[in-house]
Design an enzyme around this catalytic site. Structure first.
Site, PDB file in Angstrom:
ATOM      1  N   TYR A 168       0.835  -1.205   0.000  1.00 22.69           N
ATOM      2  CA  TYR A 168       0.000   0.000   0.000  1.00 22.69           C
ATOM      3  C   TYR A 168       0.871   1.256   0.000  1.00 22.69           C
ATOM      4  CZ  TYR A 168      -4.008   2.930   1.385  1.00 22.69           C
ATOM      5  OH  TYR A 168      -5.000   3.890   1.432  1.00 22.69           O
ATOM      6  N   LYS A 172       1.092   3.944  -2.980  1.00 21.86           N
ATOM      7  CA  LYS A 172       0.662   5.327  -2.747  1.00 21.86           C
ATOM      8  C   LYS A 172       1.819   6.317  -2.967  1.00 21.86           C
ATOM      9  CE  LYS A 172      -3.673   4.450  -1.833  1.00 21.86           C
ATOM     10  NZ  LYS A 172      -4.739   4.866  -2.762  1.00 21.86           N
TER      11      LYS A 172
HETATM   12  P1  NAD Z   1     -13.718   1.195  -0.040  1.00 22.36           P
HETATM   13  O1  NAD Z   1     -13.312  -0.244   0.185  1.00 22.36           O
HETATM   14  O2  NAD Z   1     -14.906   1.722   0.676  1.00 22.36           O
HETATM   15  O3  NAD Z   1     -13.903   1.470  -1.591  1.00 22.36           O
HETATM   16  C1  NAD Z   1     -13.014   0.963  -2.540  1.00 22.36           C
HETATM   17  C2  NAD Z   1     -13.666   1.059  -3.904  1.00 22.36           C
HETATM   18  O4  NAD Z   1     -12.749   0.481  -4.851  1.00 22.36           O
HETATM   19  C3  NAD Z   1     -14.967   0.254  -3.992  1.00 22.36           C
HETATM   20  O5  NAD Z   1     -15.887   0.924  -4.818  1.00 22.36           O
HETATM   21  C4  NAD Z   1     -14.517  -1.038  -4.654  1.00 22.36           C
HETATM   22  O6  NAD Z   1     -15.556  -1.696  -5.387  1.00 22.36           O
HETATM   23  C5  NAD Z   1     -13.451  -0.485  -5.602  1.00 22.36           C
HETATM   24  N1  NAD Z   1     -12.545  -1.524  -6.075  1.00 22.36           N
HETATM   25  C6  NAD Z   1     -11.784  -2.390  -5.362  1.00 22.36           C
HETATM   26  N2  NAD Z   1     -11.160  -3.236  -6.191  1.00 22.36           N
HETATM   27  C7  NAD Z   1     -11.543  -2.908  -7.452  1.00 22.36           C
HETATM   28  C8  NAD Z   1     -11.246  -3.420  -8.737  1.00 22.36           C
HETATM   29  N3  NAD Z   1     -10.439  -4.467  -8.904  1.00 22.36           N
HETATM   30  N4  NAD Z   1     -11.833  -2.843  -9.805  1.00 22.36           N
HETATM   31  C9  NAD Z   1     -12.680  -1.787  -9.658  1.00 22.36           C
HETATM   32  N5  NAD Z   1     -12.992  -1.266  -8.462  1.00 22.36           N
HETATM   33  C10 NAD Z   1     -12.428  -1.829  -7.379  1.00 22.36           C
HETATM   34  O7  NAD Z   1     -12.403   2.045   0.301  1.00 22.36           O
HETATM   35  P2  NAD Z   1     -12.171   3.616   0.578  1.00 22.36           P
HETATM   36  O8  NAD Z   1     -11.744   3.748   1.979  1.00 22.36           O
HETATM   37  O9  NAD Z   1     -13.315   4.415   0.094  1.00 22.36           O
HETATM   38  O10 NAD Z   1     -10.876   3.864  -0.320  1.00 22.36           O
HETATM   39  C11 NAD Z   1     -10.921   4.554  -1.545  1.00 22.36           C
HETATM   40  C12 NAD Z   1      -9.532   5.084  -1.872  1.00 22.36           C
HETATM   41  O11 NAD Z   1      -9.116   5.997  -0.856  1.00 22.36           O
HETATM   42  C13 NAD Z   1      -8.462   3.998  -1.937  1.00 22.36           C
HETATM   43  O12 NAD Z   1      -7.554   4.276  -2.982  1.00 22.36           O
HETATM   44  C14 NAD Z   1      -7.779   4.130  -0.595  1.00 22.36           C
HETATM   45  O13 NAD Z   1      -6.451   3.663  -0.622  1.00 22.36           O
HETATM   46  C15 NAD Z   1      -7.847   5.622  -0.384  1.00 22.36           C
HETATM   47  N6  NAD Z   1      -7.696   6.042   1.017  1.00 22.36           N
HETATM   48  C16 NAD Z   1      -8.581   5.644   1.958  1.00 22.36           C
HETATM   49  C17 NAD Z   1      -8.414   6.078   3.267  1.00 22.36           C
HETATM   50  C18 NAD Z   1      -9.362   5.713   4.345  1.00 22.36           C
HETATM   51  O14 NAD Z   1      -9.065   5.998   5.510  1.00 22.36           O
HETATM   52  N7  NAD Z   1     -10.521   5.123   4.055  1.00 22.36           N
HETATM   53  C19 NAD Z   1      -7.329   6.886   3.592  1.00 22.36           C
HETATM   54  C20 NAD Z   1      -6.430   7.264   2.604  1.00 22.36           C
HETATM   55  C21 NAD Z   1      -6.633   6.831   1.310  1.00 22.36           C
END
Ligand code: NAD
Length: 273
Positions: A168, A172
């Site tokens: 990860y 990132k």
């Molecule tokens: P989440 O699990 O709620 O959503 C992830 C999304 O990605 C979902 O819609 C899922 O269907 C989609 N996805 C996963 N694998 C896929 C694939 N193979 N093809 C198409 N779609 C796919 O997660 P989130 O927390 O909303 O994370 C979204 C982004 O934000 C990610 O890149 C994550 O790294 C980043 N992020 C999240 C946080 C946090 O605290 N939640 C913090 C920093 C960064």
């Protein structure tokens, strides 16, 4: 319409007439961003995994609530071919793609020696390479239009590291680098590319880590939230998907035309340490 009413309309719907695509927008941050873009008046193409009936319901709700067209692509972000097809079919259906949000992401937590190779490959493919494939495919159309906004959802882990998140953190950091290169190559074309670097945002991805960490540390969920997840986050609160949606709309707007190549922390002070 007088000038003031027109100005108010433009402010309320700053992205009217635009077409946006958000990868991984069936859940969490992506869905929050898709909602904000729809509220700002943009046509939205959703993408992500999930149950067909629920995705259809989300599309209908967004379209009804904000009066915009809402499409969906089932493209798997692990497959370069289906990513290119998603961009091509969006361009064919709508004639343009103004705002690309590379958000799809997954997580796996394990010490390096035990990190499963297939998890490393999947995280690099979904969290990093998919953004290369979408960006590469969309740039010719953005260049032709003389306008484009690419927003990469990186992470505070694009700027600093934590143990047990090798893939990860690598992905990132990689997407922050890709953001800067994209910004430099498109700087004169009316296109901007920026990375948003959230700390912890409460979404299903984070929820999935809470019980695992509670078990690993032998502590309660509340302790995990405050002392483990938010240990590095000085403001001790999760950011909201609405905050990230509003920031994305701003970066997509004309007001942000000179902001490009930045990696913007939204982390309650985490990376100020
Ligand atoms: P989440 O699990 O709620 O959503 C992830 C999304 O990605 C979902 O819609 C899922 O269907 C989609 N996805 C996963 N694998 C896929 C694939 N193979 N093809 C198409 N779609 C796919 O997660 P989130 O927390 O909303 O994370 C979204 C982004 O934000 C990610 O890149 C994550 O790294 C980043 N992020 C999240 C946080 C946090 O605290 N939640 C913090 C920093 C960064």
């Amino acid at each position: 319409m007088n000038i003031q009413a027109k100005a108010q309309g433009t402010m309320a719907r700053p992205l009217a007439g635009k077409v946006s695509l958000v990868t991984g927008s069936t859940s969490g941050i992506g869905l929050g961003i898709a909602r904000a873009l729809a509220e700002a008046g943009s046509t939205v193409v959703l993408n992500g995994l999930g149950v067909a009936a629920e995705i259809a319901r989300t599309r209908d709700q967004l379209a009804a609530e904000f009066g915009v067209e809402v499409g969906y692509s089932p493209a798997d972000m692990i497959q370069p071919g289906s990513i290119v097809e998603m961009i091509e079919s969006t361009l064919a259906s709508h004639g343009r793609l103004d705002v690309l949000v590379n958000n799809a992401g997954i997580q796996h937590v394990a010490p390096l020696e035990q990190f499963p190779v297939e998890k490393w490959d999947a995280i690099l493919a979904i969290n990093l390479s998919s953004a290369f494939h979408t960006t590469r495919a969309v740039l010719p159309a953005m260049r032709r239009n003389g306008f484009g906004r690419i927003v990469n959802i990186a992470s505070a882990h694009g700027l600093v590291a934590s143990p047990f998140k090798a893939a990860y953190v690598a992905a990132k950091h990689g997407i922050v680098g890709l953001t800067r290169v994209t910004a430099l190559e498109t700087a004169e074309a009316g296109i901007t590319c920026n990375a948003i670097c959230p700390g912890y945002v409460y979404t299903p991805l984070v929820e999935a880590q809470i019980d695992g960490q509670a078990k690993a540390h032998g502590i309660s969920r509340d302790q995990v939230i405050r002392d483990v997840l938010l240990a590095q986050q000085p403001n001790k609160r999760f950011a909201s998907v609405e905050e990230l949606g509003a920031l994305t709309v701003f970066l997509a707007s004309d007001a942000a035309a000179s902001i490009t190549g930045v990696a913007l922390p939204v982390d309650g002070g985490w990376t100020a340490h």
